[in-house]
Design a protein around this motif. Sequence first.
Motif, PDB file in Angstrom:
ATOM      1  N   GLU A  68      -8.588   8.003  -8.211  1.00  0.00           N
ATOM      2  CA  GLU A  68      -7.660   9.001  -7.672  1.00  0.00           C
ATOM      3  C   GLU A  68      -6.235   8.475  -7.677  1.00  0.00           C
ATOM      4  O   GLU A  68      -5.293   9.201  -8.003  1.00  0.00           O
ATOM      5  CB  GLU A  68      -8.083   9.401  -6.259  1.00  0.00           C
ATOM      6  CG  GLU A  68      -7.155  10.386  -5.579  1.00  0.00           C
ATOM      7  CD  GLU A  68      -7.059  11.727  -6.301  1.00  0.00           C
ATOM      8  OE1 GLU A  68      -6.106  12.471  -6.026  1.00  0.00           O
ATOM      9  OE2 GLU A  68      -7.932  12.042  -7.131  1.00  0.00           O
ATOM     10  N   PHE A  69      -6.057   7.192  -7.318  1.00  0.00           N
ATOM     11  CA  PHE A  69      -4.725   6.593  -7.354  1.00  0.00           C
ATOM     12  C   PHE A  69      -4.161   6.643  -8.770  1.00  0.00           C
ATOM     13  O   PHE A  69      -2.998   6.969  -8.986  1.00  0.00           O
ATOM     14  CB  PHE A  69      -4.779   5.145  -6.868  1.00  0.00           C
ATOM     15  CG  PHE A  69      -4.909   4.996  -5.376  1.00  0.00           C
ATOM     16  CD1 PHE A  69      -4.934   6.101  -4.540  1.00  0.00           C
ATOM     17  CD2 PHE A  69      -5.004   3.742  -4.798  1.00  0.00           C
ATOM     18  CE1 PHE A  69      -5.053   5.972  -3.165  1.00  0.00           C
ATOM     19  CE2 PHE A  69      -5.123   3.592  -3.419  1.00  0.00           C
ATOM     20  CZ  PHE A  69      -5.149   4.709  -2.599  1.00  0.00           C
ATOM     21  N   GLU A  70      -5.002   6.303  -9.750  1.00  0.00           N
ATOM     22  CA  GLU A  70      -4.544   6.302 -11.134  1.00  0.00           C
ATOM     23  C   GLU A  70      -4.147   7.711 -11.571  1.00  0.00           C
ATOM     24  O   GLU A  70      -3.111   7.902 -12.235  1.00  0.00           O
ATOM     25  CB  GLU A  70      -5.640   5.748 -12.043  1.00  0.00           C
ATOM     26  CG  GLU A  70      -5.212   5.564 -13.480  1.00  0.00           C
ATOM     27  CD  GLU A  70      -6.259   4.826 -14.303  1.00  0.00           C
ATOM     28  OE1 GLU A  70      -6.360   5.126 -15.503  1.00  0.00           O
ATOM     29  OE2 GLU A  70      -6.957   3.947 -13.750  1.00  0.00           O
ATOM     30  N   ARG A  71      -4.946   8.699 -11.203  1.00  0.00           N
ATOM     31  CA  ARG A  71      -4.619  10.077 -11.561  1.00  0.00           C
ATOM     32  C   ARG A  71      -3.305  10.522 -10.922  1.00  0.00           C
ATOM     33  O   ARG A  71      -2.480  11.188 -11.562  1.00  0.00           O
ATOM     34  CB  ARG A  71      -5.747  11.028 -11.136  1.00  0.00           C
ATOM     35  CG  ARG A  71      -6.940  11.034 -12.071  1.00  0.00           C
ATOM     36  CD  ARG A  71      -7.868  12.184 -11.747  1.00  0.00           C
ATOM     37  NE  ARG A  71      -8.514  12.026 -10.459  1.00  0.00           N
ATOM     38  CZ  ARG A  71      -9.676  11.406 -10.283  1.00  0.00           C
ATOM     39  NH1 ARG A  71     -10.319  10.883 -11.302  1.00  0.00           N
ATOM     40  NH2 ARG A  71     -10.201  11.307  -9.073  1.00  0.00           N
ATOM     41  N   ARG A  72      -3.102  10.145  -9.673  1.00  0.00           N
ATOM     42  CA  ARG A  72      -1.876  10.557  -8.981  1.00  0.00           C
ATOM     43  C   ARG A  72      -0.641   9.940  -9.627  1.00  0.00           C
ATOM     44  O   ARG A  72       0.414  10.600  -9.736  1.00  0.00           O
ATOM     45  CB  ARG A  72      -1.970  10.184  -7.502  1.00  0.00           C
ATOM     46  CG  ARG A  72      -2.946  11.049  -6.726  1.00  0.00           C
ATOM     47  CD  ARG A  72      -3.136  10.583  -5.309  1.00  0.00           C
ATOM     48  NE  ARG A  72      -1.890  10.598  -4.539  1.00  0.00           N
ATOM     49  CZ  ARG A  72      -1.840  10.365  -3.232  1.00  0.00           C
ATOM     50  NH1 ARG A  72      -2.944  10.101  -2.555  1.00  0.00           N
ATOM     51  NH2 ARG A  72      -0.698  10.405  -2.592  1.00  0.00           N
ATOM     52  N   HIS A 130      -3.867   0.494 -14.044  1.00  0.00           N
ATOM     53  CA  HIS A 130      -2.995   1.563 -13.567  1.00  0.00           C
ATOM     54  C   HIS A 130      -1.651   1.520 -14.289  1.00  0.00           C
ATOM     55  O   HIS A 130      -1.103   2.577 -14.653  1.00  0.00           O
ATOM     56  CB  HIS A 130      -2.779   1.436 -12.060  1.00  0.00           C
ATOM     57  CG  HIS A 130      -3.982   1.768 -11.254  1.00  0.00           C
ATOM     58  ND1 HIS A 130      -3.998   1.701  -9.873  1.00  0.00           N
ATOM     59  CD2 HIS A 130      -5.231   2.162 -11.608  1.00  0.00           C
ATOM     60  CE1 HIS A 130      -5.199   2.042  -9.429  1.00  0.00           C
ATOM     61  NE2 HIS A 130      -5.953   2.322 -10.465  1.00  0.00           N
ATOM     62  N   ALA A 131      -1.126   0.320 -14.479  1.00  0.00           N
ATOM     63  CA  ALA A 131       0.153   0.185 -15.178  1.00  0.00           C
ATOM     64  C   ALA A 131       0.053   0.670 -16.617  1.00  0.00           C
ATOM     65  O   ALA A 131       0.959   1.346 -17.127  1.00  0.00           O
ATOM     66  CB  ALA A 131       0.633  -1.267 -15.130  1.00  0.00           C
ATOM     67  N   GLU A 132      -1.047   0.341 -17.288  1.00  0.00           N
ATOM     68  CA  GLU A 132      -1.222   0.789 -18.669  1.00  0.00           C
ATOM     69  C   GLU A 132      -1.371   2.310 -18.751  1.00  0.00           C
ATOM     70  O   GLU A 132      -0.836   2.951 -19.666  1.00  0.00           O
ATOM     71  CB  GLU A 132      -2.433   0.094 -19.299  1.00  0.00           C
ATOM     72  CG  GLU A 132      -2.216  -1.388 -19.587  1.00  0.00           C
ATOM     73  CD  GLU A 132      -1.060  -1.626 -20.543  1.00  0.00           C
ATOM     74  OE1 GLU A 132      -1.015  -0.987 -21.622  1.00  0.00           O
ATOM     75  OE2 GLU A 132      -0.178  -2.441 -20.206  1.00  0.00           O
ATOM     76  N   SER A 133      -2.095   2.904 -17.826  1.00  0.00           N
ATOM     77  CA  SER A 133      -2.254   4.362 -17.817  1.00  0.00           C
ATOM     78  C   SER A 133      -0.924   5.052 -17.544  1.00  0.00           C
ATOM     79  O   SER A 133      -0.595   6.074 -18.172  1.00  0.00           O
ATOM     80  CB  SER A 133      -3.280   4.777 -16.757  1.00  0.00           C
ATOM     81  OG  SER A 133      -4.573   4.318 -17.088  1.00  0.00           O
TER      82      SER A 133
END
Length: 209
Positions: A68-72, A130-133
């Motif tokens: 969810e954090f990554e999506r946000r 997360h940084a790469e996404s």
Amino acid sequence: MTAPPGRRERKKAATRQKIADTALRLFLERGYDAVGIRDVAAEADVAVTTLFSHFASKEALVFEQDDEFERRLTRAVTDRAAHEPLVPALRHEVEALVRHCTGDDAGPTWHLIDETPALRAYEESMRLRHAESLAAAMTADARLTPTPTACRTIARFVIDAYSLARDADDPDAALDEMFRMIEAAWEAARSSPRAAAAGAGPVPSGSHG
């Protein structure tokens, strides 16, 4: 408008949350290494296969908001309004994440992570992912002109800002300081010769990063 989740989705979400809550309680009570996957499944009254259908690993049980954090973070790029600049949108999302991770009940969980090598390693790999996404979302956004390298750099800065602010005595002051630097770095990236050349083509009127 996104449709509200149906009964099946709500049931799956409730099961996932129950497993995560049970795992964290057991880890805090007994210690991470003393609790196995089967212990968590038995306590949550689910099959081991059900547990693994929701969580790919034991470490992931502690970071149940990971996806969810990554999506946000990526939605802060992709879903922002046409005239909304990028860095304030990212800061707004990072502030929300920091608030979530610095609540009154978050201390024991971060102590557990800090004292468990496997969880520290997972958290580090999670931040890199997360940084790469985030960088991929920035690079794919036609409204943004900086190079892929610049996008990856800024994305790393943003994820590091979240991590550093989370550990700061005054998270808001830390975010103020760090995002001033991020904004300056982003402006420098946007005004670089390569970015200017990339942005020389047609761009929707009023759009900017």
